[in-house]
Design a protein around this motif. Structure first.
Motif, PDB file in Angstrom:
ATOM      1  N   ILE A 161      -3.762   8.486 -12.755  1.00 44.64           N
ATOM      2  CA  ILE A 161      -4.683   9.608 -12.961  1.00 44.64           C
ATOM      3  C   ILE A 161      -4.165  10.544 -14.047  1.00 44.64           C
ATOM      4  CG2 ILE A 161      -5.769  11.612 -11.848  1.00 44.64           C
ATOM      5  CD1 ILE A 161      -5.483  10.050  -9.191  1.00 44.64           C
ATOM      6  N   TYR A 162      -2.846  10.811 -13.995  1.00 47.87           N
ATOM      7  CA  TYR A 162      -2.243  11.710 -14.985  1.00 47.87           C
ATOM      8  C   TYR A 162      -0.817  11.246 -15.239  1.00 47.87           C
ATOM      9  CZ  TYR A 162      -0.591  16.050 -17.149  1.00 47.87           C
ATOM     10  OH  TYR A 162      -0.069  16.963 -18.019  1.00 47.87           O
ATOM     11  N   SER A 163      -0.578  10.689 -16.408  1.00 49.07           N
ATOM     12  CA  SER A 163       0.710  10.036 -16.689  1.00 49.07           C
ATOM     13  C   SER A 163       1.874  11.010 -16.733  1.00 49.07           C
ATOM     14  CB  SER A 163       0.632   9.272 -18.014  1.00 49.07           C
ATOM     15  OG  SER A 163       0.342  10.164 -19.084  1.00 49.07           O
ATOM     16  N   ASP A 164       1.598  12.278 -17.035  1.00 45.24           N
ATOM     17  CA  ASP A 164       2.666  13.265 -17.186  1.00 45.24           C
ATOM     18  C   ASP A 164       2.752  14.179 -15.964  1.00 45.24           C
ATOM     19  OD1 ASP A 164       4.803  14.313 -18.575  1.00 45.24           O
ATOM     20  OD2 ASP A 164       3.597  15.828 -19.599  1.00 45.24           O
ATOM     21  N   ILE A 165       2.532  13.613 -14.797  1.00 47.87           N
ATOM     22  CA  ILE A 165       2.544  14.403 -13.563  1.00 47.87           C
ATOM     23  C   ILE A 165       3.919  15.046 -13.357  1.00 47.87           C
ATOM     24  CG2 ILE A 165       3.153  12.422 -12.112  1.00 47.87           C
ATOM     25  CD1 ILE A 165       1.304  13.630  -9.946  1.00 47.87           C
ATOM     26  N   PRO A 166       3.978  16.328 -12.986  1.00 47.97           N
ATOM     27  CA  PRO A 166       5.277  17.004 -12.828  1.00 47.97           C
ATOM     28  C   PRO A 166       6.144  16.353 -11.745  1.00 47.97           C
ATOM     29  CG  PRO A 166       3.488  18.595 -12.923  1.00 47.97           C
ATOM     30  CD  PRO A 166       2.843  17.247 -12.817  1.00 47.97           C
ATOM     31  N   LYS A 167       7.462  16.479 -11.930  1.00 48.92           N
ATOM     32  CA  LYS A 167       8.396  15.855 -10.988  1.00 48.92           C
ATOM     33  C   LYS A 167       8.251  16.418  -9.578  1.00 48.92           C
ATOM     34  CE  LYS A 167      12.020  14.480 -14.247  1.00 48.92           C
ATOM     35  NZ  LYS A 167      13.447  14.623 -14.625  1.00 48.92           N
ATOM     36  N   ARG A 168       7.905  17.688  -9.477  1.00 52.51           N
ATOM     37  CA  ARG A 168       7.722  18.272  -8.147  1.00 52.51           C
ATOM     38  C   ARG A 168       6.610  17.563  -7.390  1.00 52.51           C
ATOM     39  NH1 ARG A 168       4.150  21.513  -5.779  1.00 52.51           N
ATOM     40  NH2 ARG A 168       4.842  22.846  -4.040  1.00 52.51           N
TER      41      ARG A 168
ATOM     42  N   PRO B  47       0.786  -1.248   0.000  1.00 53.04           N
ATOM     43  CA  PRO B  47       0.000   0.000   0.000  1.00 53.04           C
ATOM     44  C   PRO B  47       0.814   1.292   0.000  1.00 53.04           C
ATOM     45  CG  PRO B  47      -0.939  -1.586   1.531  1.00 53.04           C
ATOM     46  CD  PRO B  47       0.351  -2.177   1.050  1.00 53.04           C
ATOM     47  N   TYR B  48       1.913   1.352   0.767  1.00 55.74           N
ATOM     48  CA  TYR B  48       2.633   2.619   0.913  1.00 55.74           C
ATOM     49  C   TYR B  48       4.043   2.580   0.334  1.00 55.74           C
ATOM     50  CZ  TYR B  48      -1.251   2.999   4.164  1.00 55.74           C
ATOM     51  OH  TYR B  48      -2.509   2.986   4.718  1.00 55.74           O
ATOM     52  N   ALA B  49       4.325   1.578  -0.493  1.00 54.91           N
ATOM     53  CA  ALA B  49       5.634   1.494  -1.144  1.00 54.91           C
ATOM     54  C   ALA B  49       5.769   2.622  -2.166  1.00 54.91           C
ATOM     55  CB  ALA B  49       5.797   0.143  -1.827  1.00 54.91           C
ATOM     56  N   THR B  50       7.016   3.043  -2.406  1.00 56.53           N
ATOM     57  CA  THR B  50       7.256   4.175  -3.304  1.00 56.53           C
ATOM     58  C   THR B  50       6.679   3.936  -4.701  1.00 56.53           C
ATOM     59  OG1 THR B  50       9.281   4.744  -2.107  1.00 56.53           O
ATOM     60  CG2 THR B  50       9.062   5.611  -4.330  1.00 56.53           C
ATOM     61  N   ASP B  51       6.926   2.756  -5.284  1.00 54.90           N
ATOM     62  CA  ASP B  51       6.417   2.482  -6.629  1.00 54.90           C
ATOM     63  C   ASP B  51       4.898   2.449  -6.659  1.00 54.90           C
ATOM     64  OD1 ASP B  51       8.851   2.368  -8.001  1.00 54.90           O
ATOM     65  OD2 ASP B  51       9.204   0.300  -7.390  1.00 54.90           O
ATOM     66  N   THR B  52       4.276   1.984  -5.578  1.00 50.58           N
ATOM     67  CA  THR B  52       2.815   1.977  -5.506  1.00 50.58           C
ATOM     68  C   THR B  52       2.270   3.403  -5.548  1.00 50.58           C
ATOM     69  OG1 THR B  52       2.877  -0.039  -4.162  1.00 50.58           O
ATOM     70  CG2 THR B  52       0.822   1.207  -4.149  1.00 50.58           C
ATOM     71  N   LEU B  53       2.917   4.308  -4.797  1.00 51.51           N
ATOM     72  CA  LEU B  53       2.473   5.706  -4.771  1.00 51.51           C
ATOM     73  C   LEU B  53       2.666   6.368  -6.131  1.00 51.51           C
ATOM     74  CD1 LEU B  53       4.004   6.696  -1.305  1.00 51.51           C
ATOM     75  CD2 LEU B  53       1.585   6.259  -1.810  1.00 51.51           C
ATOM     76  N   ILE B  54       3.792   6.071  -6.784  1.00 46.58           N
ATOM     77  CA  ILE B  54       4.031   6.621  -8.123  1.00 46.58           C
ATOM     78  C   ILE B  54       2.960   6.147  -9.100  1.00 46.58           C
ATOM     79  CG2 ILE B  54       5.600   6.576 -10.109  1.00 46.58           C
ATOM     80  CD1 ILE B  54       7.922   6.351  -8.107  1.00 46.58           C
ATOM     81  N   ASN B  55       2.701   4.848  -9.082  1.00 46.81           N
ATOM     82  CA  ASN B  55       1.710   4.285 -10.009  1.00 46.81           C
ATOM     83  C   ASN B  55       0.322   4.835  -9.749  1.00 46.81           C
ATOM     84  OD1 ASN B  55       3.684   2.735 -11.257  1.00 46.81           O
ATOM     85  ND2 ASN B  55       3.341   0.953  -9.937  1.00 46.81           N
ATOM     86  N   MET B  56      -0.006   5.075  -8.478  1.00 43.45           N
ATOM     87  CA  MET B  56      -1.314   5.643  -8.148  1.00 43.45           C
ATOM     88  C   MET B  56      -1.467   7.032  -8.756  1.00 43.45           C
ATOM     89  SD  MET B  56      -3.083   6.116  -4.392  1.00 43.45           S
ATOM     90  CE  MET B  56      -1.734   7.125  -3.754  1.00 43.45           C
TER      91      MET B  56
ATOM     92  N   ILE C 223       4.411  13.147  -3.428  1.00 43.15           N
ATOM     93  CA  ILE C 223       3.745  11.886  -3.083  1.00 43.15           C
ATOM     94  C   ILE C 223       4.752  10.824  -2.656  1.00 43.15           C
ATOM     95  CG2 ILE C 223       3.658  10.817  -5.404  1.00 43.15           C
ATOM     96  CD1 ILE C 223       0.750   9.981  -4.665  1.00 43.15           C
ATOM     97  N   MET C 224       5.967  10.846  -3.246  1.00 41.72           N
ATOM     98  CA  MET C 224       6.974   9.863  -2.846  1.00 41.72           C
ATOM     99  C   MET C 224       7.467  10.105  -1.419  1.00 41.72           C
ATOM    100  SD  MET C 224       9.334   8.855  -6.115  1.00 41.72           S
ATOM    101  CE  MET C 224       9.697  10.477  -6.768  1.00 41.72           C
ATOM    102  N   ASN C 225       7.462  11.350  -0.975  1.00 41.90           N
ATOM    103  CA  ASN C 225       7.835  11.647   0.404  1.00 41.90           C
ATOM    104  C   ASN C 225       6.910  10.955   1.404  1.00 41.90           C
ATOM    105  OD1 ASN C 225       9.836  14.189   1.373  1.00 41.90           O
ATOM    106  ND2 ASN C 225       9.501  14.041  -0.833  1.00 41.90           N
ATOM    107  N   CYS C 226       5.671  10.717   0.978  1.00 43.19           N
ATOM    108  CA  CYS C 226       4.673  10.166   1.909  1.00 43.19           C
ATOM    109  C   CYS C 226       5.057   8.785   2.433  1.00 43.19           C
ATOM    110  CB  CYS C 226       3.308  10.077   1.228  1.00 43.19           C
ATOM    111  SG  CYS C 226       2.604  11.674   0.781  1.00 43.19           S
TER     112      CYS C 226
END
Length: 398
Positions: free
Chosen positions: A62-69, A49-58, A74-77
């Protein structure tokens, strides 16, 4: 202040049972008189649920071109959630603990979101927490810019966080807890007699990583080496002494180790051997390969040809590039690289001859070789790589 940094990877904090085991390592260090600073990764791996790749994929679902910022936010979470739960587990055991973000722990970075460079580490907040008798639990993999933007440090960032804090705090050591007992002489799934290397030099660990055996991130090793802080690779789920990574003289302080030419064996599978059958515009061709971010290895330059290897994953990209520029080439697939590693190889004659002789006795054909001060690598068939590893493990009495 007697400080010890303990870093726990994603698999070490992925469940309540594993967190309890990790917390027991902290409690043991406290009982031994250490002021412990804990660094944690996000819990689990892709799909948890809270793994980094899971958060990225989530986010990207919704939006594949989400800005790096925003990706960094979300990765900090993942690490923040992990640090809070780890601190809560310590508190439940009667130990005062406080969760800190990377920024709160004093890690200041540039604004290269996704792979930020650390420009300063201010350990004053952590020292303040330690003086209050509280265990700081730091979210690894992250920092903050001077303008207050949250950043991430790239893959292996939690190892980097631990090493940075170890150096800044002048810690006695940095313990990296993972799911293996330490750095092995070879892959134990291939060599039944492989065993944990008790001590190894920083330089040898760089070579292990470069040749395909990745236990600790090379950037963390580099930071620890500059600060002369020992790194210790340990298993969260066992009481193994692990592997101490230290400077060359400390790693080879016994007669037994001095007599050992080779420290261990690493392998890199799924390689493709490329032969460019022309010398025209070779410099331009290699520049184009670099521009395409294709990493090349085992490079041999001859008057009439150039031979090197690439990852199988990059082969189609290389094929398209060569077709575009009309490069004449041939290739061999189904290859693997096997490398012996050891600081004692340097200046010792006959080591390559032993490697070739040992492999030839078992009819293992060598397609290409390369050597440096502390490594000797051979390219062999993928089908023969496991046998080659076992043969060399025996040849050098590992």
């Amino acid at each position: 202040m007697k400080i010890l940094v303990q870093k726990f990877g994603g698999t070490s904090v992925s469940s309540e049972e594993k967190r309890e085991k990790a917390v027991s390592k902290v409690m043991e260090a406290v009982k031994n008189g250490y002021n412990v600073v804990v660094v944690v990764s996000a819990m689990g791996r892709n799909g948890d649920p809270y793994a980094t790749d899971t958060l990225i994929n989530m986010a990207k679902s919704i939006y594949s071109d989400i800005p790096k910022r925003e990706l960094d936010l979300i990765m900090n979470c993942g690490e923040i959630i992990s640090s809070v739960l780890f601190a809560a587990t310590l508190s439940n055991k009667g130990y005062k603990a406080k969760a800190l973000t990377g920024g709160q722990a004093g890690i200041i970075t540039d604004d290269n979101f996704g792979n930020a460079e650390v420009i300063n580490v201010d350990p004053s907040r952590i020292l303040e927490v330690l003086r209050e008798g509280i265990i700081p639990v730091v979210a690894g993999f992250q920092g903050i810019t001077q303008k207050g933007e949250l950043t991430t440090l790239g893959r292996g960032g939690s190892d980097t966080t631990a090493a940075l804090l170890g150096v800044a705090l002048k810690a006695e050591a940095v313990e990296i807890y993972t799911d293996v007992d330490g750095i092995m002489t070879a892959d134990p799934r291939i060599v039944s007699t492989a065993h944990v290397i008790d001590k190894i030099s920083y330089n040898e660990v760089f070579q292990f990583a470069e040749q395909g055996a990745k236990v600790v991130h090379p950037r963390a090793v580099e930071i620890a080496m500059r600060g002369n802080i020992p790194l210790i690779i340990k298993n969260t789920m066992s009481d193994s002494g692990g592997t101490i990574i230290t400077n060359y003289s400390d790693a080879y302080d016994s007669i037994y180790e001095v007599d050992k030419l080779v420290t261990g064996i690493a392998n890199m599978n799924n390689r493709v051997q490329i032969t460019i059958e022309s010398t025209e515009n070779v410099q331009d061709i290699f520049e184009k390969i670099g521009e395409e971010k294709i990493s090349i290895d085992l490079i041999n330059i001859f008057p009439d040809k150039q031979v090197f290897t690439i990852s199988e994953a990059d082969f189609e990209k290389l094929r398209r590039l060569f077709e575009k520029y009309g490069v004449k080439y041939s290739y061999r697939t189904n290859c693997a690289k096997v490398s012996i590693i050891g600081n004692r190889i340097r200046g010792v004659p006959g080591v390559m001859a032993r490697v070739i002789k040992a492999l030839s006795k078992r009819n293992i054909e060598i397609y290409q070789t390369a050597d440096s001060h502390n490594t000797i690598s051979c390219l062999v068939s993928q089908d023969k790589v496991e046998e080659a590893i076992r043969v060399l493990h025996d040849e050098f009495s590992l």
